[in-house]
Design a protein around this motif. Structure first.
Motif, PDB file in Angstrom:
ATOM      1  N   GLY A 112       1.131   0.428 -19.505  1.00 34.03           N
ATOM      2  CA  GLY A 112       0.513   1.549 -19.269  1.00 34.03           C
ATOM      3  C   GLY A 112       1.238   2.638 -19.102  1.00 34.03           C
ATOM      4  N   THR A 113       0.563   3.911 -18.861  1.00 33.95           N
ATOM      5  CA  THR A 113       1.362   5.233 -18.901  1.00 33.95           C
ATOM      6  C   THR A 113       2.170   5.354 -17.405  1.00 33.95           C
ATOM      7  OG1 THR A 113      -0.360   5.998 -19.992  1.00 33.95           O
ATOM      8  CG2 THR A 113       1.020   7.920 -18.836  1.00 33.95           C
ATOM      9  N   ASP A 114       3.180   5.803 -17.311  1.00 40.07           N
ATOM     10  CA  ASP A 114       4.051   6.290 -16.175  1.00 40.07           C
ATOM     11  C   ASP A 114       3.412   7.278 -15.387  1.00 40.07           C
ATOM     12  OD1 ASP A 114       6.036   5.755 -14.350  1.00 40.07           O
ATOM     13  OD2 ASP A 114       7.648   6.554 -15.553  1.00 40.07           O
ATOM     14  N   GLY A 115       4.027   7.442 -14.170  1.00 41.10           N
ATOM     15  CA  GLY A 115       3.677   8.621 -13.452  1.00 41.10           C
ATOM     16  C   GLY A 115       3.135   8.476 -12.077  1.00 41.10           C
ATOM     17  N   ASP A 116       2.643   7.409 -11.890  1.00 44.94           N
ATOM     18  CA  ASP A 116       1.900   7.314 -10.533  1.00 44.94           C
ATOM     19  C   ASP A 116       3.023   7.087  -9.465  1.00 44.94           C
ATOM     20  OD1 ASP A 116      -0.833   6.807 -11.417  1.00 44.94           O
ATOM     21  OD2 ASP A 116      -0.173   5.164 -12.551  1.00 44.94           O
ATOM     22  N   GLN A 117       2.699   7.616  -8.382  1.00 41.91           N
ATOM     23  CA  GLN A 117       3.556   7.695  -7.111  1.00 41.91           C
ATOM     24  C   GLN A 117       3.266   6.290  -6.499  1.00 41.91           C
ATOM     25  OE1 GLN A 117       2.559  11.025  -4.800  1.00 41.91           O
ATOM     26  NE2 GLN A 117       3.530  12.520  -6.167  1.00 41.91           N
ATOM     27  N   ILE A 118       4.305   5.203  -6.638  1.00 45.47           N
ATOM     28  CA  ILE A 118       4.310   3.984  -6.255  1.00 45.47           C
ATOM     29  C   ILE A 118       5.313   3.691  -5.229  1.00 45.47           C
ATOM     30  CG2 ILE A 118       5.894   3.437  -8.280  1.00 45.47           C
ATOM     31  CD1 ILE A 118       2.924   1.218  -6.898  1.00 45.47           C
ATOM     32  N   VAL A 119       4.929   3.131  -3.983  1.00 48.66           N
ATOM     33  CA  VAL A 119       5.908   2.639  -3.431  1.00 48.66           C
ATOM     34  C   VAL A 119       6.343   1.427  -3.211  1.00 48.66           C
ATOM     35  CG1 VAL A 119       6.199   2.950  -0.828  1.00 48.66           C
ATOM     36  CG2 VAL A 119       4.603   4.610  -1.783  1.00 48.66           C
ATOM     37  N   GLU A 120       7.623   0.763  -3.267  1.00 52.95           N
ATOM     38  CA  GLU A 120       8.109  -0.493  -3.213  1.00 52.95           C
ATOM     39  C   GLU A 120       8.984  -0.695  -1.941  1.00 52.95           C
ATOM     40  OE1 GLU A 120      10.172  -1.135  -7.142  1.00 52.95           O
ATOM     41  OE2 GLU A 120       9.216   0.783  -7.851  1.00 52.95           O
ATOM     42  N   THR A 121       8.579  -1.730  -1.366  1.00 58.56           N
ATOM     43  CA  THR A 121       8.999  -1.636   0.086  1.00 58.56           C
ATOM     44  C   THR A 121       9.605  -3.058   0.730  1.00 58.56           C
ATOM     45  OG1 THR A 121       7.044  -2.380   1.220  1.00 58.56           O
ATOM     46  CG2 THR A 121       7.131  -0.052   0.819  1.00 58.56           C
ATOM     47  N   PHE A 122      10.493  -2.986   1.763  1.00 55.59           N
ATOM     48  CA  PHE A 122      10.810  -3.933   2.622  1.00 55.59           C
ATOM     49  C   PHE A 122      10.951  -3.326   4.021  1.00 55.59           C
ATOM     50  CE2 PHE A 122      14.702  -6.133   4.456  1.00 55.59           C
ATOM     51  CZ  PHE A 122      14.127  -7.192   4.822  1.00 55.59           C
ATOM     52  N   TYR A 123      10.033  -4.088   4.896  1.00 56.82           N
ATOM     53  CA  TYR A 123       9.876  -3.290   6.378  1.00 56.82           C
ATOM     54  C   TYR A 123       9.446  -4.305   7.336  1.00 56.82           C
ATOM     55  CZ  TYR A 123       4.919  -3.543   5.636  1.00 56.82           C
ATOM     56  OH  TYR A 123       3.610  -3.810   5.341  1.00 56.82           O
ATOM     57  N   PHE A 140       6.842  -7.462   2.983  1.00 57.44           N
ATOM     58  CA  PHE A 140       7.155  -6.711   1.681  1.00 57.44           C
ATOM     59  C   PHE A 140       5.588  -6.303   1.135  1.00 57.44           C
ATOM     60  CE2 PHE A 140      10.309  -9.985   2.040  1.00 57.44           C
ATOM     61  CZ  PHE A 140      11.643  -9.236   1.594  1.00 57.44           C
ATOM     62  N   ASN A 141       5.601  -4.832   0.665  1.00 56.50           N
ATOM     63  CA  ASN A 141       4.521  -4.619  -0.313  1.00 56.50           C
ATOM     64  C   ASN A 141       4.767  -3.531  -1.146  1.00 56.50           C
ATOM     65  OD1 ASN A 141       4.410  -2.221   1.097  1.00 56.50           O
ATOM     66  ND2 ASN A 141       2.636  -2.796   2.526  1.00 56.50           N
ATOM     67  N   ILE A 142       3.784  -3.520  -2.100  1.00 57.48           N
ATOM     68  CA  ILE A 142       3.866  -2.206  -3.111  1.00 57.48           C
ATOM     69  C   ILE A 142       2.583  -1.940  -3.211  1.00 57.48           C
ATOM     70  CG2 ILE A 142       3.668  -4.049  -4.738  1.00 57.48           C
ATOM     71  CD1 ILE A 142       5.123  -2.418  -6.812  1.00 57.48           C
ATOM     72  N   TRP A 143       2.366  -0.612  -3.363  1.00 61.11           N
ATOM     73  CA  TRP A 143       1.179   0.285  -3.211  1.00 61.11           C
ATOM     74  C   TRP A 143       1.092   1.539  -3.590  1.00 61.11           C
ATOM     75  CZ3 TRP A 143       1.052   4.445   0.463  1.00 61.11           C
ATOM     76  CH2 TRP A 143       2.182   4.390   1.419  1.00 61.11           C
ATOM     77  N   PHE A 144       0.022   2.391  -4.000  1.00 56.24           N
ATOM     78  CA  PHE A 144       0.041   3.821  -4.549  1.00 56.24           C
ATOM     79  C   PHE A 144      -0.262   4.662  -3.444  1.00 56.24           C
ATOM     80  CE2 PHE A 144      -1.331   0.767  -8.018  1.00 56.24           C
ATOM     81  CZ  PHE A 144      -0.513   1.228  -8.848  1.00 56.24           C
ATOM     82  N   ILE A 145       0.470   5.717  -3.391  1.00 54.89           N
ATOM     83  CA  ILE A 145       0.426   6.965  -2.415  1.00 54.89           C
ATOM     84  C   ILE A 145      -1.219   7.684  -2.847  1.00 54.89           C
ATOM     85  CG2 ILE A 145       1.027   9.313  -1.670  1.00 54.89           C
ATOM     86  CD1 ILE A 145       3.787   8.314  -2.268  1.00 54.89           C
ATOM     87  N   GLU A 146      -1.979   7.699  -1.717  1.00 53.91           N
ATOM     88  CA  GLU A 146      -3.444   8.437  -2.082  1.00 53.91           C
ATOM     89  C   GLU A 146      -2.854   9.890  -2.366  1.00 53.91           C
ATOM     90  OE1 GLU A 146      -6.596   8.498  -2.325  1.00 53.91           O
ATOM     91  OE2 GLU A 146      -6.982   7.527  -0.081  1.00 53.91           O
ATOM     92  N   GLY A 147      -3.694  10.229  -3.304  1.00 55.83           N
ATOM     93  CA  GLY A 147      -3.572  11.623  -4.042  1.00 55.83           C
ATOM     94  C   GLY A 147      -2.441  11.657  -5.213  1.00 55.83           C
ATOM     95  N   GLY A 148      -1.790  10.427  -5.181  1.00 57.29           N
ATOM     96  CA  GLY A 148      -0.573  10.460  -6.139  1.00 57.29           C
ATOM     97  C   GLY A 148      -0.828   9.906  -7.501  1.00 57.29           C
ATOM     98  N   LEU A 149      -2.023   9.529  -7.922  1.00 63.32           N
ATOM     99  CA  LEU A 149      -2.374   8.932  -9.160  1.00 63.32           C
ATOM    100  C   LEU A 149      -2.395  10.046 -10.207  1.00 63.32           C
ATOM    101  CD1 LEU A 149      -4.990   6.353  -8.275  1.00 63.32           C
ATOM    102  CD2 LEU A 149      -2.428   5.923  -8.414  1.00 63.32           C
ATOM    103  N   ILE A 150      -1.930   9.766 -11.459  1.00 58.98           N
ATOM    104  CA  ILE A 150      -2.213  10.382 -12.611  1.00 58.98           C
ATOM    105  C   ILE A 150      -3.456  10.494 -13.141  1.00 58.98           C
ATOM    106  CG2 ILE A 150       0.343  10.186 -13.408  1.00 58.98           C
ATOM    107  CD1 ILE A 150      -0.742   8.359 -15.523  1.00 58.98           C
ATOM    108  N   ASN A 151      -3.720  11.592 -13.962  1.00 56.15           N
ATOM    109  CA  ASN A 151      -5.096  11.575 -14.333  1.00 56.15           C
ATOM    110  C   ASN A 151      -5.436  10.824 -15.545  1.00 56.15           C
ATOM    111  OD1 ASN A 151      -7.726  12.555 -14.785  1.00 56.15           O
ATOM    112  ND2 ASN A 151      -7.242  14.514 -15.625  1.00 56.15           N
TER     113      ASN A 151
END
Length: 360
Positions: free
Chosen positions: A192-203, A303-314
């Motif tokens: 798919g198309t790149d550009g979404d604000q994605i968060v990759e984590t260890f916490y 661990f999780n991976i998620w998208f930032i609210e308001g950070g998705l591409i159109n």
């Protein structure tokens, strides 16, 4: 992670790194010690106390404002820069250790070893998104056929109804000691198309029992491959939390930003000493936090991976992002160097230990 997803203008702390050369070689390449924006993230609403995830906000201050790349490559197990510290003689393994080599076939096997694989809804991330156990999978290491990797995915087609994220949690009495994980961060979607604000984590995190709970705690590595929270470039956020209030939004934490490309294998280590939290990436000290931000209560490992609210591409076409995890390690009441951690992990692997929990 907890709370809200929009940036606020607050100054960031300076990096606790003695020289620019250290920063460039270890903490990401073209590092930056701060910016004028600070990130936040979204508190889970599903009633699952393990579903909070790391967020970033004010730096050594309370903010009362309401929150409003490189090319993809395959994982390589040769890119870690940490010296192993091992020798011809066996390395002594600490007594109180949690170690998981993620040598599973599928995520249904994980609860046997104390892992909760998240399902359902709630924050952080896109409103209306879901969490799927099917998005946690396992594969052979392409560079070592005796090793297995855990893969975590997140996908979206541009709205909450089409967004799926993934998270795993290990509840336990984890506080003072040394935490570590080896992760592969990706800068682009696998499809798919790149550009979404994605968060990759260890916490690590303590559940928030009530607003501004003084016993809340959180320690975060969060990689934003496409920027976000006031950053336009790939950025690693290192954050230590005192507490927060979800509504109206108040965040009380300290954080360090590393504006740099962190794609590839990275070994992440956190030392929680008597009064300080120290963050290492590939064996190099990248941040030191303390004072009131030092955690007071036991935390879970996540661990999780998620998208930032308001950070998705159109775009309404699906895109899929992922992160890979090789292993996770914790030793209770001992502060080990990254080299000592690496040596113990290598010894456990040489001894064919795929899981050990003597820490609880």
């Amino acid at each position: 992670m907890s709370c809200a997803d929009n940036p606020k203008g607050v100054p960031l702390t300076k990096l606790c790194i003695p020289a620019l050369l250290t920063l460039l070689s270890a903490c990401g390449g073209s590092g930056s010690s701060g910016s004028d924006s600070a990130p936040t993230s979204s508190q889970a609403s599903s009633g699952d106390t393990s579903s909070s995830s790391s967020m970033v906000s004010s730096s050594s201050a309370i903010s009362s404002s309401i929150p409003s790349s490189s090319s993809h490559s395959s994982p390589s197990s040769t890119s870690s820069s940490i010296a192993s510290g091992s020798s011809s003689s066996a390395v002594a393994i600490s007594e109180n250790v949690l170690f998981d080599d993620f040598n599973y076939t599928d995520s249904t096997q994980m609860p046997t070893n104390g892992w909760y694989v998240r399902t359902g809804g709630g924050g952080p991330g896109i409103s209306g998104a879901s969490w799927s156990a099917g998005y946690v999978s396992f594969l052979d290491d392409p560079d070592n056929n005796s090793n297995r990797l855990m893969r975590m995915r997140a996908s979206t087609a541009g709205n909450g109804a089409t967004t799926v994220q993934s998270q795993i949690t290990h509840d336990g009495n984890y506080l003072r000691g040394t935490y570590a994980a080896r992760m592969y961060f990706y800068n682009e979607p696998t499809s798919g198309t790149d550009g979404d604000q994605i968060v990759e984590t260890f916490y690590t995190i303590t559940p928030l029992e009530f607003s501004m709970d003084p016993d809340y705690g959180e320690i975060d590595f969060e990689y934003l491959a496409n920027g976000g929270w006031g950053q336009s470039q790939p950025t690693m956020f290192l954050t230590t939390w005192e507490t927060y209030q979800p509504d109206p939004w108040i965040a009380d934490n300290t954080h360090t930003t590393l504006v740099a490309d962190h794609t590839g294998w990275r070994t992440l280590v956190v030392q929680v000493d008597e009064d300080q939290v120290r963050y290492y990436i590939d064996g190099i000290l990248c941040a030191t936090h303390g004072g009131k931000y030092y955690p007071e209560t036991a935390m879970s490992i996540n661990f999780n991976i998620w998208f930032i609210e308001g950070g998705l591409i159109n775009s309404s076409s699906e895109r899929v992002y992922q992160q890979d995890v090789d292993w996770v390690y914790f030793v209770d009441q001992e502060v080990l160097s990254p080299q000592e951690v690496q040596a113990q992990v290598e010894q456990l692997q040489m001894d064919s230990v795929v899981f050990r929990n003597s820490a609880n």
